[in-house]
Design a protein around this motif. Sequence first.
Motif, PDB file in Angstrom:
ATOM      1  N   GLY A  47      81.673  37.299  57.571  1.00  0.00           N
ATOM      2  CA  GLY A  47      81.576  36.125  56.708  1.00  0.00           C
ATOM      3  C   GLY A  47      80.179  35.785  56.234  1.00  0.00           C
ATOM      4  N   THR A  48      79.202  36.662  56.508  1.00  0.00           N
ATOM      5  CA  THR A  48      77.826  36.373  56.106  1.00  0.00           C
ATOM      6  C   THR A  48      77.699  36.207  54.597  1.00  0.00           C
ATOM      7  OG1 THR A  48      76.821  37.469  58.008  1.00  0.00           O
ATOM      8  CG2 THR A  48      75.487  37.333  56.018  1.00  0.00           C
ATOM      9  N   VAL A  49      78.339  37.082  53.830  1.00  0.00           N
ATOM     10  CA  VAL A  49      78.198  37.033  52.370  1.00  0.00           C
ATOM     11  C   VAL A  49      78.714  35.700  51.829  1.00  0.00           C
ATOM     12  CG1 VAL A  49      78.776  38.164  50.195  1.00  0.00           C
ATOM     13  CG2 VAL A  49      78.400  39.542  52.243  1.00  0.00           C
ATOM     14  N   GLU A  50      79.850  35.240  52.337  1.00  0.00           N
ATOM     15  CA  GLU A  50      80.378  33.948  51.904  1.00  0.00           C
ATOM     16  C   GLU A  50      79.430  32.811  52.264  1.00  0.00           C
ATOM     17  OE1 GLU A  50      84.535  32.963  52.264  1.00  0.00           O
ATOM     18  OE2 GLU A  50      84.996  35.017  52.853  1.00  0.00           O
ATOM     19  N   ARG A  51      78.843  32.859  53.454  1.00  0.00           N
ATOM     20  CA  ARG A  51      77.950  31.781  53.879  1.00  0.00           C
ATOM     21  C   ARG A  51      76.689  31.745  53.011  1.00  0.00           C
ATOM     22  NH1 ARG A  51      79.839  33.461  58.993  1.00  0.00           N
ATOM     23  NH2 ARG A  51      78.034  34.833  59.304  1.00  0.00           N
ATOM     24  N   ILE A  52      76.123  32.922  52.717  1.00  0.00           N
ATOM     25  CA  ILE A  52      74.953  32.962  51.836  1.00  0.00           C
ATOM     26  C   ILE A  52      75.308  32.394  50.463  1.00  0.00           C
ATOM     27  CG2 ILE A  52      73.328  34.468  50.638  1.00  0.00           C
ATOM     28  CD1 ILE A  52      73.506  36.385  53.016  1.00  0.00           C
ATOM     29  N   HIS A  53      76.430  32.875  49.933  1.00  0.00           N
ATOM     30  CA  HIS A  53      76.862  32.446  48.608  1.00  0.00           C
ATOM     31  C   HIS A  53      77.053  30.933  48.548  1.00  0.00           C
ATOM     32  CE1 HIS A  53      79.985  31.387  45.665  1.00  0.00           C
ATOM     33  NE2 HIS A  53      79.436  32.315  44.912  1.00  0.00           N
ATOM     34  N   ASP A  54      77.767  30.372  49.525  1.00  0.00           N
ATOM     35  CA  ASP A  54      78.076  28.947  49.495  1.00  0.00           C
ATOM     36  C   ASP A  54      76.827  28.089  49.684  1.00  0.00           C
ATOM     37  OD1 ASP A  54      80.652  29.792  49.151  1.00  0.00           O
ATOM     38  OD2 ASP A  54      81.365  29.211  51.143  1.00  0.00           O
ATOM     39  N   ARG A 107      74.994  28.088  46.366  1.00  0.00           N
ATOM     40  CA  ARG A 107      75.714  27.259  45.383  1.00  0.00           C
ATOM     41  C   ARG A 107      75.403  25.775  45.612  1.00  0.00           C
ATOM     42  NH1 ARG A 107      81.115  28.031  46.685  1.00  0.00           N
ATOM     43  NH2 ARG A 107      80.824  26.261  48.083  1.00  0.00           N
ATOM     44  N   GLY A 108      75.409  25.353  46.868  1.00  0.00           N
ATOM     45  CA  GLY A 108      75.090  23.966  47.161  1.00  0.00           C
ATOM     46  C   GLY A 108      73.687  23.585  46.730  1.00  0.00           C
ATOM     47  N   ARG A 109      72.726  24.488  46.902  1.00  0.00           N
ATOM     48  CA  ARG A 109      71.348  24.207  46.505  1.00  0.00           C
ATOM     49  C   ARG A 109      71.232  24.074  44.990  1.00  0.00           C
ATOM     50  NH1 ARG A 109      66.711  27.197  49.899  1.00  0.00           N
ATOM     51  NH2 ARG A 109      65.573  25.838  48.458  1.00  0.00           N
ATOM     52  N   ILE A 110      71.967  24.898  44.251  1.00  0.00           N
ATOM     53  CA  ILE A 110      71.918  24.793  42.788  1.00  0.00           C
ATOM     54  C   ILE A 110      72.520  23.479  42.332  1.00  0.00           C
ATOM     55  CG2 ILE A 110      72.886  25.717  40.650  1.00  0.00           C
ATOM     56  CD1 ILE A 110      72.442  28.476  41.691  1.00  0.00           C
ATOM     57  N   ARG A 111      73.619  23.076  42.944  1.00  0.00           N
ATOM     58  CA  ARG A 111      74.247  21.814  42.550  1.00  0.00           C
ATOM     59  C   ARG A 111      73.314  20.638  42.841  1.00  0.00           C
ATOM     60  NH1 ARG A 111      79.324  21.379  41.021  1.00  0.00           N
ATOM     61  NH2 ARG A 111      79.382  19.235  41.828  1.00  0.00           N
TER      62      ARG A 111
END
Length: 292
Positions: A82-89, A92-96
């Motif tokens: 699940g590392t890729v999902e955690r990095i991605h999410d 995404r939160g930082r961009i928002r």
Amino acid sequence: MNGVGGGYPSDLADEQWALVEPLLPPARVGPKGGRREKHPRRRIVDAIFYMVRTGCAWRQLPKDFPPWPTVYWYFTWWHDDGTVERIHDALRGRIREADDRGVEPSTGLIDSQSVRTADTVPAATRGFDADKKVKGRKRFIVTDTLGLLLAVHVVAASIQDRDGAKRPLLWTHLDHPGVRKVWADQGFAGRLVDWAATILGRELEIVRKSPGQRGFQVQPKRWAVERTFSWLTAHRRLARDYETSPAHSETMIRWAMIGVMVRRLTRGRPAARQGLRPLPQAADWHSARTLV
């Protein structure tokens, strides 16, 4: 220029690596400590981005990267845990937040894209999209209104939109409970709207074409998800589906979005395409030919 490697355009700059490195899991070691990892994590990540961006096969990674079996081992490890999902999410939160939005969105958009597959893709995971006349797989994505990925699901292209959309809508409901409304095009109309309202308690609003519309036109409220597909297919590995597993196809899409997001965060703004360049005047053409 990066501090390591061959300086490929897909390599992460120092400030981009600083965003990704803290999100990677600790090194795997034995009960007595074990040996240190042989290859730098940064070169592993750069190799994955190189492959996603250029579309090369695993075995054709340039020799200045770690050996391809090592890179592939990390790719599968970070996929499985699940590392890729955690990095991605996290990105995404930082961009928002940087865009003065809440970390969690309140509305979403869904769309699908059918792509051809390589001959090495198992036949059981492929199908024929009779509408788009494409034999391969179909990608379903749910995004926020910035075009950032919330859910992705890859299935055979023969799956109808109203059937294939159920799982990504369910994942969006579970992972992002604040999303109360999702916009979709006419391909998702019908019983899926009732299913979303009854099972998920969410509104699936269909954005219909203007009466008399001919040809392609940007649809209001839905243009962001269409732009996301253009971001993805700019990565040659995603122009066609090469993965034996649909789950690995989903992870490739997340890696592409991670690359999009780290570059956006370090730019501090969305990318802007270069405008049209004026053609040289006739005299300029003559001068250039004379010099040659």
